[in-house]
Design a protein around this motif. Sequence first.
Motif, short mmCIF file in Angstrom:
data_model
loop_
_atom_site.label_atom_id
_atom_site.label_comp_id
_atom_site.label_asym_id
_atom_site.label_seq_id
_atom_site.Cartn_x
_atom_site.Cartn_y
_atom_site.Cartn_z
N MET A 48 -2.76 -1.09 6.18
CA MET A 48 -2.55 -0.21 5.03
C MET A 48 -1.06 0.08 4.88
O MET A 48 -0.36 0.32 5.83
N ALA B 161 1.67 0.83 -7.49
CA ALA B 161 0.89 2.08 -7.42
C ALA B 161 0.64 2.48 -5.96
O ALA B 161 0.77 3.65 -5.59
N GLU B 162 0.31 1.49 -5.13
CA GLU B 162 0.08 1.78 -3.72
C GLU B 162 1.37 2.28 -3.05
O GLU B 162 1.35 3.23 -2.27
N GLN C 174 1.96 5.84 -4.01
CA GLN C 174 1.05 6.72 -3.26
C GLN C 174 1.59 6.98 -1.84
O GLN C 174 1.61 8.11 -1.36
N LEU C 175 2.04 5.92 -1.19
CA LEU C 175 2.54 6.07 0.19
C LEU C 175 3.84 6.86 0.22
O LEU C 175 4.07 7.64 1.14
N PHE D 289 4.61 9.37 -1.56
CA PHE D 289 4.31 10.80 -1.67
C PHE D 289 3.27 11.27 -0.63
O PHE D 289 2.62 12.28 -0.82
N SER D 290 3.12 10.50 0.43
CA SER D 290 2.13 10.83 1.47
C SER D 290 2.79 11.29 2.77
O SER D 290 3.87 10.81 3.12
N ARG D 291 2.12 12.19 3.47
CA ARG D 291 2.54 12.53 4.84
C ARG D 291 2.25 11.32 5.74
O ARG D 291 1.28 10.60 5.53
N GLU D 292 3.08 11.15 6.75
CA GLU D 292 2.90 10.00 7.64
C GLU D 292 1.73 10.22 8.59
O GLU D 292 1.40 11.36 8.94
N PHE D 293 1.12 9.12 9.00
CA PHE D 293 0.06 9.16 10.00
C PHE D 293 0.65 8.84 11.36
O PHE D 293 1.44 7.90 11.49
#
Lengths: 272, 95
Positions: free
Chosen positions: B1, B74-75, B78-79, B81-85
């Motif tokens: 991902m 788009a993906e 999304q990433l 604006f995402s918090r990291e895992f």
Amino acid sequence: MYYFDPHIHMVSRTTDDYERLARMGCVGMSEPAFWAGFDRGSVESFRDYFRQLTDFECKRAAQYGIQHYTWLCINAKEAENVELSREVIAMIPEFLDSPNVLGIGEIGLNKNTKNESIIFMEHVDLAVKYDQQILIHTPHLEDKYQGTRMILDMLTSDSRIDPSRVLVDHVEEHTAREVLDRGFWAGMTLYPVSKCTPQRAVDIIEMCGAERLCVNSAGDWGPSKPTAVPDLIMEMRHRGHPESFIKKVVYDNPIEFFSQSQNFSFTPPEER
Amino acid sequence: MGIPNQEISETMSIPMTSGEVLDREYLEIRAKILQLAASFDRLDRADGDVSSDDRSDLISKGLEILQSSDNNRAEQIQLLFSREFEDAWREQFGI
């Protein structure tokens, strides 16, 4: 075209909505237990809520020819109250034999905290113990990617879990592929502002394929559109997708997933 | 991902041609660009300075992604604006 909305919160909607949904082709729906907009104070509040989901709401839907199913849990927002969550989890088995209960859901994470994770795993234990399917809520906005990874981490490290009996909901561009690649079902929620638009959902279908992928409106008490699934149908038609392909997404897929539940006894409209 | 510019084209099956897509979406794209332009103008007209706000940096990076020729923009947005895992999240929680 007939369709099935696999995730909609009808306790928050009016009877007019049932009528409108029926006119637009909705013949079945499933309603996960969720947050009421405020934190409930006792297990008795949940017992009444579960009675509403298992006894009242299905009758309201039936008046419009819609078959109503449901999922039970305490949602992630209220999971911070671990003591209450455990009381609710202990009470859920009272309702698992109700004829419209499909499983445990929508469990998941909200802010990806320790308490949410603990209660998530205890819900999973409950589902395994009673051989129930699972419907999963993934977090919103910037928390979605991290929370989805944490959820997949917990599920895939539990050898008791059969991914084909679990639907991970609210997937978007950055989470759909991994959910599907790991063998789970995935749901896309069509919201007017947050989550997916019908256009983006169709993009994801085109990129990931339609296997194990469902779409829903998640219509609730907030900004949402209970007739969002017909919007997706229209978008797929505008792009030229065949009717059989559209039907697979909005009707065949949810029925295939739900058919794994011991309580699912859907009668197609043409056989009624 | 989260791998940039994956080979998504292999699975694409949109029945429309690119010309048909542009015909259908040109005005919508135009309107969205205009909305962004007006938002940036509004930010400039308002008192104060948000250039050091982390969100301003994210917006700039997002616009760069839009201008790339990758086929998974788009993906990537999304990433962005995402918090990291973090793989070690369980150890951090002690569960």
